[in-house]
Design a protein around this motif. Structure first.
Motif: not given
Length: 372
Positions: A324-341
């Protein structure tokens, strides 16, 4: 403010009638029949979907709500307002065409479709905003305000500016006329794409502030004269005029809550969110990305703030989909949180919609989730 009741059910069903009948059951359990619909015009506000986007709610859900209203003696109609941006819903004729293309018509839903702010998005009513801090008045589509009763039927999903879109987004932004949408988004004035401009001068006829002149047969908008009403955007048949100043900041979220207050204050209202096909994008796009989470269920309440808070919490607590878009964000280096939005739209400040809605008395973030 007292704790609000939010009624919820999942999408599992084995009974005849399927999900439309389950939606009716949910609405009745939530108390919709306590509203006196007899002889009352009832606006059912929803999104008919942009061309190319398949995440919009099916007409069957709209029919289920309309059936409840009619059974109680009411006069329901489906409604939305025209868009500020170019697309298939920027005037009433194209808007009705796309609504029918997506199955929204009297034969399928049992009620008529009315575009609330008229042919070009200019038929609005200026409504006071009770407790408004950002907006003292709101410009709302006339048919929405002419209705005796208001029902929000919203597709609960992600949103590229506000983090998520639910009841408050469906009402506050969706019920605003073109001028009202401009008021919420506006941190500047519309401009002209010179390449697209044909010099037809139709926009200058719509301008109420003499802000449009022509240089080398191309339109030019004087920002010192422009009032930011957005009427020129709707009048242009060549998509040459646009607002370049959209943002997802606190200002937009708070104004959206205040516009919702203007629509709902002082009359019977009921709110429904369907959490399915949770794309990270708004249904206003001519596409929809892969859902970031699985389908969850349907929720209803008399309180739009509590409803959106409960639906947001439900979304936060499920396993996220892959690819998904979130998967793309992870690949682009965005650090994930517990906040979905935030993980979907990092620049959003989505909480402010709910915080400000509670502050101005639109509703409460405290809720009791009643599963049926």
């Amino acid at each position: 403010m007292e704790t609000a009741k939010v009624y919820f059910t999942d999408f599992r069903t084995k009974k005849d009638g399927g999900l439309p009948e389950k939606l009716k059951m949910l609405c009745r359990k939530a108390g919709i029949e306590n509203i006196d619909f007899n002889g009352k015009f009832t606006a059912i506000k929803m999104h008919f979907g942009e061309e190319g986007n398949l995440s919009y709610l099916r007409p069957d859900f709209a029919k289920a709500v309309a059936d409840i209203v009619k059974e109680a003696g009411g006069k329901p109609f489906l409604t939305d307002c025209n868009t500020l941006y170019p697309g298939k819903r920027k005037n009433a004729l194209d808007h009705l065409d796309i609504a029918q293309q997506h199955g929204f018509m009297s034969l399928t839903t049992g009620c008529q479709v009315i575009i609330s702010d008229g042919l070009k998005g200019t038929d609005d009513v200026e409504v006071p905003v009770v407790n408004g801090e950002y907006c003292k008045t709101a410009k709302i589509g006339r048919a929405v305000m002419d209705a005796d009763i208001f029902i929000s039927l919203a597709h609960f999903k992600g949103h590229e500016m506000t983090g998520f879109g639910g009841a408050i987004k469906n009402i506050g932004m969706g019920c605003a006329s073109r001028a009202g949408k401009m008021d919420q988004h506006n941190t500047g004035k519309p401009v002209v794409n010179q390449e697209n401009c044909k010099g037809c001068r139709i926009c200058s006829k719509e301008c109420g502030s003499n802000a449009i002149s022509y240089e080398n047969k191309k339109a030019f908008i004087n920002p010192d004269l422009c009032k930011g009403c957005g009427r020129c955007i709707g009048s242009c048949n060549f998509d040459a005029i646009y607002n370049p100043n959209y943002d997802a900041a606190e200002n937009l979220d708070c104004r959206m809550a205040e516009y919702t207050q203007a629509v709902c204050y002082g009359r019977p209202c009921f709110h429904i969110n369907l959490i399915l096909d949770v794309s990270p994008w708004c249904d206003c796009h001519g596409f929809n990305d892969a859902p970031i989470i699985p389908d969850i269920g349907m929720a209803a309440s008399f309180d739009p703030v509590a409803l959106d808070q409960a639906c947001s919490d439900l979304c936060m607590n499920v396993k996220r989909n892959e690819n998904t878009l979130i998967t793309d964000n992870i690949k682009n280096g965005l650090k994930m949180t517990k906040d979905l939005w935030k993980d979907s739209t990092p620049e959003s400040v989505w909480q402010m919609t709910l915080v400000h809605g509670e502050k101005i008395g639109l509703g409460t973030r405290k809720y009791e989730l009643i599963k049926i």
